[in-house]
Write an enzyme that holds these catalytic residues in place. Structure first.
Site, PDB file in Angstrom:
ATOM      1  N   HIS A 327       0.827  -1.215   0.000  1.00  0.00           N
ATOM      2  CA  HIS A 327       0.000   0.000   0.000  1.00  0.00           C
ATOM      3  C   HIS A 327       0.858   1.260   0.000  1.00  0.00           C
ATOM      4  CE1 HIS A 327       0.606   1.187   4.256  1.00  0.00           C
ATOM      5  NE2 HIS A 327       0.584  -0.105   4.531  1.00  0.00           N
ATOM      6  N   HIS A 343       4.389  -2.040   9.835  1.00  0.00           N
ATOM      7  CA  HIS A 343       3.854  -3.057  10.739  1.00  0.00           C
ATOM      8  C   HIS A 343       3.768  -4.421  10.052  1.00  0.00           C
ATOM      9  CE1 HIS A 343       2.488   0.653  12.751  1.00  0.00           C
ATOM     10  NE2 HIS A 343       2.542  -0.068  13.867  1.00  0.00           N
ATOM     11  N   CYS A 345       3.644  -4.560   6.458  1.00  0.00           N
ATOM     12  CA  CYS A 345       3.224  -4.321   5.076  1.00  0.00           C
ATOM     13  C   CYS A 345       4.403  -3.916   4.196  1.00  0.00           C
ATOM     14  CB  CYS A 345       2.161  -3.221   5.035  1.00  0.00           C
ATOM     15  SG  CYS A 345       0.598  -3.691   5.822  1.00  0.00           S
TER      16      CYS A 345
END
Length: 397
Positions: A327, A343, A345
């Site tokens: 993302h 975290h 990602c």
């Protein structure tokens, strides 16, 4: 995949008995017309034939709706099989002359009676035709729903597994028969196999990623198929899809970069920030499970107010069930390509997030390497996280 064979049953033919003479009066002399009892004529013997229906048995009741017609013949090449219902309508299907079985194109009708006619080649004193009748079981009350994750007309990435789900667990001893009735046709042809992820879910993948622009057709013929404890498959199903271009993403923790290839050529290199040591990203091969242009990550209930967070996210692409995504992360752009602060990602810039989101599709594969934690199988569509030899062990046949 070959279809399952049903248990063969032989046809038992009994000869008739002679009449009982206990009450017949005895007369002296004279012709039969004058009162002499005529001798009983012998019962006709059944006509021998070069062909026979071996399953279902003659006059069988409660035959499963998924039944196949098995037969025997002395001349397989010149033998034909015809199956008709009580109204005379012909049952469509395929004739396997090697296995000597007729496979109906779809499940037989609940409670209906069928007549099988096998035509072969006469030989000597043997005829070349035989007929047999059987009746299908009544519709059961316990039917298992079968669904496909994908639907007709979809275009997916080259890492997309075919996913079939069952409304009830399929006991292990029934899975081989279920799997034999699930066939996949790919153009161009590619080797592949079904793999049971759980008692309620089975996946299919080829040996290597699907080739770009592959046409895929899969058929699930489970109507009337026994699934244990009095349960039967509810319906048949077919799905027609295709793959798109071959887009493959690889991420290196060592270089902190993502390499994007399309049809074998590098089209972009993207700086990334992966998970920090306390929340590392998983190393392994995953695929894009879901895409959302705008969403909110909320971990407050899970992690509490001290460690949890609620953040708006753009261009999110899920790759694990545990919450790892590719993302856009504008807050980490300053360290992307140099340090891990996420975290778990795969953080990329807003511009790169938009660019990548506009090019990916469901099933595009991504491989992450060099992190502190290995991807656990089952945490996402992890079909490609196993070697081909490991994957084949999940097959029921």
């Amino acid at each position: 995949m070959a279809a399952a064979a049903l248990v063969a049953a032989s046809v038992l033919v009994t000869a008739g008995c002679s009449g009982d003479k206990a009450d017949t009066p005895s007369w002296q002399g004279g012709a039969p017309g004058d009162g002499q009892a005529a001798s009983a004529s012998p019962s006709p013997q059944p006509t021998l034939s070069t062909v026979a229906v071996t399953s279902p048995a003659a006059d069988a009741k409660d035959v499963v709706a998924s039944a196949e017609i098995k037969y025997d013949t002395e001349d397989a090449e010149n033998t034909s099989v015809e199956v008709k219902d009580a109204d005379g309508a012909e049952v469509k299907g395929t004739l396997d002359k090697d296995d000597r079985v007729f496979r109906p194109a779809k499940a037989l009708g609940w409670g209906k009676t069928y007549t099988v006619t096998v035509n072969g080649t006469p030989s000597g004193d043997k005829g070349g035709t035989t007929t047999s009748t059987f009746t299908v079981m009544k519709k059961p009350s316990k039917l298992v729903r079968v669904t496909s994750f994908l639907g007709d007309g979809q275009t997916v990435g080259v890492g997309m597994p075919l996913i079939v789900r069952f409304g009830r667990s399929v006991p292990s001893k029934y899975r081989d028969d279920v799997q034999r009735r699930m066939t996949v046709t790919a153009s161009p042809v590619q080797e592949g196999i079904w793999h049971w992820v759980s008692p309620t879910e089975v996946h299919y993948r080829p040996k290597t990623y699907w080739k770009a622009y592959t046409k895929i057709f899969y058929k699930v013929q489970l109507a009337g198929v026994p699934m244990g404890d009095g349960w039967y498959g509810r319906s048949d199903m077919t799905v027609d899809i295709k793959t798109g271009r071959a887009l493959v993403m690889t991420v290196s923790n060592k270089t902190k970069k993502m390499t994007v290839k399309q049809d074998g050529k590098v089209i972009k290199t993207i700086p990334v920030s992966l998970g920090k040591k306390s929340t590392p990203s998983s190393s392994g091969t995953m695929v894009v499970i879901d895409k959302q242009a705008h969403t909110v990550f909320d971990t407050l209930d899970e992690l509490g107010p001290e460690k949890g967070y609620r953040t708006k996210i753009d261009y999110a692409q899920r790759i694990t069930w545990s919450g790892q995504f590719i993302h856009a992360a504008p807050w980490s752009e300053g360290v992307q390509g140099r340090a891990n602060v996420s975290h778990g990602c795969v953080n990329i810039s807003m511009a790169n997030g938009k660019w990548l989101f506009g090019r990916t599709m469901l099933g595009d594969p991504i491989t992450v390497s060099g992190t502190e934690e290995k991807l656990k199988n089952g945490n996402g569509w992890t079909d490609w996280n196993m070697s081909w030899e490991q994957y084949k062990k999940g097959s029921a046949i």
